[in-house]
Design a protein around this motif. Sequence first.
Motif, short mmCIF file in Angstrom:
data_model
loop_
_atom_site.label_atom_id
_atom_site.label_comp_id
_atom_site.label_asym_id
_atom_site.label_seq_id
_atom_site.Cartn_x
_atom_site.Cartn_y
_atom_site.Cartn_z
N PRO A 3 -46.59 -47.79 -161.42
CA PRO A 3 -47.30 -47.51 -162.68
C PRO A 3 -46.52 -47.86 -163.93
N PRO A 4 -45.19 -47.56 -164.00
CA PRO A 4 -44.45 -47.97 -165.20
C PRO A 4 -44.46 -49.49 -165.41
N CYS A 5 -44.46 -50.24 -164.29
CA CYS A 5 -44.50 -51.71 -164.39
C CYS A 5 -45.84 -52.15 -164.98
N ASP A 6 -46.91 -51.54 -164.50
CA ASP A 6 -48.24 -51.89 -165.00
C ASP A 6 -48.34 -51.62 -166.49
N ALA A 7 -47.85 -50.44 -166.90
CA ALA A 7 -47.94 -50.05 -168.31
C ALA A 7 -47.13 -50.99 -169.20
N ARG A 8 -45.95 -51.39 -168.72
CA ARG A 8 -45.08 -52.26 -169.52
C ARG A 8 -45.73 -53.63 -169.69
N VAL A 9 -46.34 -54.15 -168.64
CA VAL A 9 -46.97 -55.46 -168.72
C VAL A 9 -48.18 -55.42 -169.65
N ARG A 10 -48.95 -54.37 -169.57
CA ARG A 10 -50.11 -54.25 -170.48
C ARG A 10 -49.65 -54.22 -171.93
N GLN A 11 -48.56 -53.49 -172.18
CA GLN A 11 -48.03 -53.41 -173.54
C GLN A 11 -47.56 -54.78 -174.03
N MET A 12 -46.89 -55.51 -173.17
CA MET A 12 -46.40 -56.83 -173.55
C MET A 12 -47.56 -57.81 -173.78
N GLN A 13 -48.57 -57.72 -172.95
CA GLN A 13 -49.73 -58.59 -173.14
C GLN A 13 -50.43 -58.29 -174.45
N ALA A 14 -50.53 -57.03 -174.81
CA ALA A 14 -51.18 -56.63 -176.06
C ALA A 14 -50.42 -57.13 -177.28
N SER A 15 -49.10 -57.31 -177.12
CA SER A 15 -48.28 -57.78 -178.26
C SER A 15 -48.54 -59.25 -178.57
N GLY A 16 -49.07 -59.98 -177.61
CA GLY A 16 -49.36 -61.39 -177.83
C GLY A 16 -48.17 -62.31 -177.60
N ALA A 17 -47.01 -61.74 -177.27
CA ALA A 17 -45.82 -62.56 -177.05
C ALA A 17 -45.89 -63.24 -175.68
N PRO A 18 -45.37 -64.45 -175.57
CA PRO A 18 -45.34 -65.11 -174.26
C PRO A 18 -44.28 -64.48 -173.35
N PHE A 19 -44.60 -64.34 -172.10
CA PHE A 19 -43.62 -63.80 -171.16
C PHE A 19 -43.97 -64.24 -169.74
N THR B 266 -52.10 -64.04 -152.78
CA THR B 266 -53.21 -63.09 -152.85
C THR B 266 -52.77 -61.75 -153.41
N ARG B 267 -51.59 -61.34 -153.03
CA ARG B 267 -51.08 -60.04 -153.48
C ARG B 267 -50.83 -60.03 -154.98
N ILE B 268 -50.19 -61.07 -155.49
CA ILE B 268 -49.89 -61.09 -156.92
C ILE B 268 -51.15 -61.31 -157.75
N ARG B 269 -52.12 -62.04 -157.22
CA ARG B 269 -53.39 -62.22 -157.95
C ARG B 269 -54.15 -60.89 -158.01
N ALA B 270 -54.16 -60.16 -156.89
CA ALA B 270 -54.84 -58.87 -156.88
C ALA B 270 -54.19 -57.91 -157.86
N TRP B 271 -52.86 -57.94 -157.92
CA TRP B 271 -52.15 -57.08 -158.88
C TRP B 271 -52.52 -57.48 -160.31
N ALA B 272 -52.52 -58.77 -160.61
CA ALA B 272 -52.83 -59.24 -161.96
C ALA B 272 -54.24 -58.84 -162.37
N GLN B 273 -55.16 -58.92 -161.44
CA GLN B 273 -56.54 -58.54 -161.74
C GLN B 273 -56.65 -57.04 -161.99
N ARG B 274 -55.92 -56.26 -161.21
CA ARG B 274 -55.97 -54.80 -161.37
C ARG B 274 -55.36 -54.36 -162.70
N VAL B 275 -54.26 -55.02 -163.08
CA VAL B 275 -53.57 -54.65 -164.32
C VAL B 275 -54.34 -55.17 -165.54
N GLY B 276 -55.12 -56.21 -165.35
CA GLY B 276 -55.89 -56.75 -166.46
C GLY B 276 -55.24 -57.92 -167.15
N ILE B 277 -54.49 -58.75 -166.39
CA ILE B 277 -53.88 -59.94 -166.96
C ILE B 277 -54.99 -60.94 -167.32
N ASP B 278 -54.96 -61.43 -168.55
CA ASP B 278 -55.97 -62.34 -169.03
C ASP B 278 -55.81 -63.72 -168.39
#
Length: 242
Positions: A165-181, A193-205
Amino acid sequence: MTHIVSLRFASITLCLMSLVSIPGMAIAQARTAVSAPATSVERPSPIAESEEARAHAWGLDATEWSRYQQVMQGPLGIYSPNLDPLTALGIDARSDAERQHYAELQVRAEAQRVQKELIYQQAYDAAWKRLYPDLTPVRSLTSPSRGASLAHTERLAVFIKDDCPPCDARVRQMQASGAPFDIYMVGSRGDDTRIRAWAQRVGIDPVKVRARTITLNHDGGRWLMLGGQGALPAVLPGMGSP
C-alpha cells in the motif's frame, strides 16, 4: 679349379646378401622418416584470440584485460560479479589519471551504445504500435530504451513491489505531480501480466506510459545491485529513464 669355384660362390653369396639388405635398409629408413617428429607450426590459441577480441571490444589491451580478470577474482568480483571491465578498472584505479582514463572510455562506450539503442528504439516502438496498439508497453532492463535518459536528465526512479500500500500511494502521488519517473517492480520475475495488473489497479495513466512520461520496468535485480536496503517504496534521483 676348386679354389676358383669357391671364390665365385663367395661372390654370389655376398651379392645375394647385399640384395637382401637393401630392402631392409629402405624399410628402416622409412620407419625412421615416419617416426621423426613433424615440424610443428605454432598457431594462436582460440582462447587467446577470444580474450584479445573481448579486450578490444572494450578498448583495452591484453595487460588491462589481465588486470581486470585479477580484479574480479578479488572482493570486487564477489560484491559485483557482473561488473563490466571499464567500471571495475575505474573503481580499482591506482591513480587519478588511470581513473579518468577509464571514465572517458566508459563515456564513449555508453554514447555509442545509446546511439544504437535509440535507433533500435524507434523500430521497437513502431512494431509495438503496429502489433499491440491497445496494450500498455512494459520495459525490462534489457529493452532498448535507456537512450531516453538523454532527454530526461531529472527523472526519478521509484522501486516498488506488489501488495505494498505505501508503494501504491507513493506512485499515485508522483503521477499526480506530473513529473516523469520510472517504476521498477521488485520481485516481478519478468512477468509482464503482473506488472500490468498492478499498474491498472494503481491507476497508472496508459497515455503517460505510451509517452514515456512514466515507464513500467522489471527490476531484474537492480535493487539488489544498489544495496537493496530499506523498506519500499524507494525513490532515487538522477537515474534517468531505463
